[in-house]
Design a protein around this motif. Sequence first.
Motif, PDB file in Angstrom:
ATOM      1  N   ALA A 385       0.805  -1.222   0.000  1.00 49.80           N
ATOM      2  CA  ALA A 385       0.000   0.000   0.000  1.00 49.80           C
ATOM      3  C   ALA A 385       0.838   1.273   0.000  1.00 49.80           C
ATOM      4  O   ALA A 385       0.317   2.356  -0.282  1.00 49.80           O
ATOM      5  CB  ALA A 385      -0.935   0.007   1.213  1.00 49.80           C
ATOM      6  N   THR A 386       2.125   1.179   0.312  1.00 54.15           N
ATOM      7  CA  THR A 386       2.967   2.379   0.344  1.00 54.15           C
ATOM      8  C   THR A 386       3.133   2.990  -1.045  1.00 54.15           C
ATOM      9  O   THR A 386       3.380   4.185  -1.174  1.00 54.15           O
ATOM     10  CB  THR A 386       4.357   2.052   0.915  1.00 54.15           C
ATOM     11  N   GLY A 387       3.043   2.136  -2.095  1.00 47.56           N
ATOM     12  CA  GLY A 387       3.187   2.647  -3.453  1.00 47.56           C
ATOM     13  C   GLY A 387       4.623   2.923  -3.854  1.00 47.56           C
ATOM     14  O   GLY A 387       4.884   3.450  -4.941  1.00 47.56           O
ATOM     15  N   ILE A 388       5.595   2.574  -3.011  1.00 47.67           N
ATOM     16  CA  ILE A 388       7.004   2.814  -3.322  1.00 47.67           C
ATOM     17  C   ILE A 388       7.480   1.782  -4.340  1.00 47.67           C
ATOM     18  O   ILE A 388       7.098   0.610  -4.288  1.00 47.67           O
ATOM     19  CB  ILE A 388       7.856   2.724  -2.037  1.00 47.67           C
ATOM     20  N   THR A 389       8.327   2.208  -5.285  1.00 47.98           N
ATOM     21  CA  THR A 389       8.873   1.304  -6.299  1.00 47.98           C
ATOM     22  C   THR A 389      10.387   1.458  -6.363  1.00 47.98           C
ATOM     23  O   THR A 389      10.969   2.303  -5.687  1.00 47.98           O
ATOM     24  CB  THR A 389       8.261   1.597  -7.681  1.00 47.98           C
ATOM     25  N   GLY A 390      11.024   0.644  -7.230  1.00 46.23           N
ATOM     26  CA  GLY A 390      12.465   0.724  -7.423  1.00 46.23           C
ATOM     27  C   GLY A 390      13.236   0.128  -6.260  1.00 46.23           C
ATOM     28  O   GLY A 390      12.673  -0.561  -5.395  1.00 46.23           O
ATOM     29  N   PRO A 391      14.548   0.406  -6.177  1.00 45.40           N
ATOM     30  CA  PRO A 391      15.382  -0.155  -5.098  1.00 45.40           C
ATOM     31  C   PRO A 391      14.843   0.098  -3.694  1.00 45.40           C
ATOM     32  O   PRO A 391      14.980  -0.776  -2.833  1.00 45.40           O
ATOM     33  CB  PRO A 391      16.734   0.526  -5.327  1.00 45.40           C
ATOM     34  N   PRO A 392      14.211   1.258  -3.406  1.00 47.06           N
ATOM     35  CA  PRO A 392      13.681   1.438  -2.043  1.00 47.06           C
ATOM     36  C   PRO A 392      12.668   0.368  -1.641  1.00 47.06           C
ATOM     37  O   PRO A 392      12.619  -0.035  -0.480  1.00 47.06           O
ATOM     38  CB  PRO A 392      13.036   2.821  -2.100  1.00 47.06           C
TER      39      PRO A 392
END
Length: 513
Positions: A385-392
């Motif tokens: 649900a955070t919506g964070i993408t990529g290496p993070p």
Amino acid sequence: MTQTTPPEQSSPPKKTGWLGKSLAYIEAIGNKLPDPLTLFFIFCLAVIAISAIASAFNISVVNPGNGETIAAVSLLTPDGIRRIVTEAVTNFTEFPPLGTVIVAMLGVGVAEATGLLAALLRQLVIVAPAGLISPTVVFAGVMSNIASDAGYVVLVPLGAIVFLAFKRHPLAGMAAAFAGVSGGFSANLLLSPLDPLLAGLSQSAAQLINPNYEVNATANYYFLAVSTFLVTLVGWFITDKIVEPRLGSYQGEAAALEELSARERKGLRWAGYALLAFIVFVLALLLPPRGILRNPETFTIVPSPFIDGIVFLIAIAFLIPAIAYGKAAGTIRNDKDVAQSMGSAMSTLGYYIALAFVAAQFIAYFNWSNLGVITAVSGANFLRATGITGPPILLLFILLTVVLDLFVGSASAKWAVMAPVFVPMLMLIGYSPELTQAIYRIGDSTTNIITPLMPYFPVVVAFGQKYDKNMGIGTLISLMLPYSLIFLICWTVLFFVWLFLGLPLGPGAPMRI
């Protein structure tokens, strides 16, 4: 080997520096907790109470694998109470570490009683460079993962004995072995039974996106093989520079270091002959393409009856050379001496068996209540649900695995819940299932050594009490926390370097798709 009487405590640990003071504080707080047996009893009561509350509030999650609703189950219902009463014995007898510990100790106990272990260790002291003992113990622990859980009951106590033979603190040796066996659980130069198990779950999850996707058991082999050396080197540094200096000097009796007698040397020769004969026998059953100890359907070695029976084979690998040594060295005369040695080995497990009974009930209650699965799915949903993408998102996934491992010890059980969520999610942003599985294994491995919910954690506490009767959960957590944190940091850095270089994780296993 000379028996040791556990001293009241070692010399006071050093508390210099912020790290030493922090670990001392953690140890002090942890050791104010009740005895581990009492603590697990309290955990049992807590799970029963929490399960009733969670059920009353209708707490539930949807299993991402099959879409079924998983609801909290109260153990305070009539059915729950009946289950607690009727399955207590089954919980105990089917507790995974119990059989492993008892069977392994049948062989190891005879090896110790006949003097074989003492002779081997004295010879090790004579010929081995003292400066390489720490990395040797950590590396042996990592490699023991091919034998599944056997490393916990063989190498962890053996690490303490080896350090004591070198006049070093036995708890440091125990910590080094535990760090290798459990903290480096996924690293290995060989495939372990866990590899095909996790690969199968990863493949099922990947096929939610691509029905033809295949994940092989060797999916993470290159990365985990390199990780073996990382864990060994980092574990060496932590043992010698952080853990052992904190422990101070050991006040117990050290093993005798005099030269081996002629009878002991003769005993070691015959033990070597017996071990060689046993290895040849096992290989004769394993190496032929259709060997008896291979999988009867696929004729593979991993998985196979050889892997499933490795604990029994290890016990025999100790027992047969021990008998050969005892007969040649004159420390055993007949079968009654062997039986007496086995009985003596079992007598040392009294506290552990009592502890295992209570720990088994707690783990069973935790599973029955569905609290572990609900925690895992809730954490996964939060991260998504955070919506964070990529290496993070990869870093957050590792940290989520670390948190969940504090509550759900089984690597396969967690992955069965997490894989259907994260494998497809990361595939959609270009990361391969093999990558997701690899970073899961980093988080899963590094937390094992600091969670009392890991089934073998009370086993290690019991081993440590042989050398310090005041040792408690806080002592063990404070010993292992540096390994856990530094392993996590270094292993994560290695992964991101691997990602930056775009190296394959295993044969035909890319980082990206």
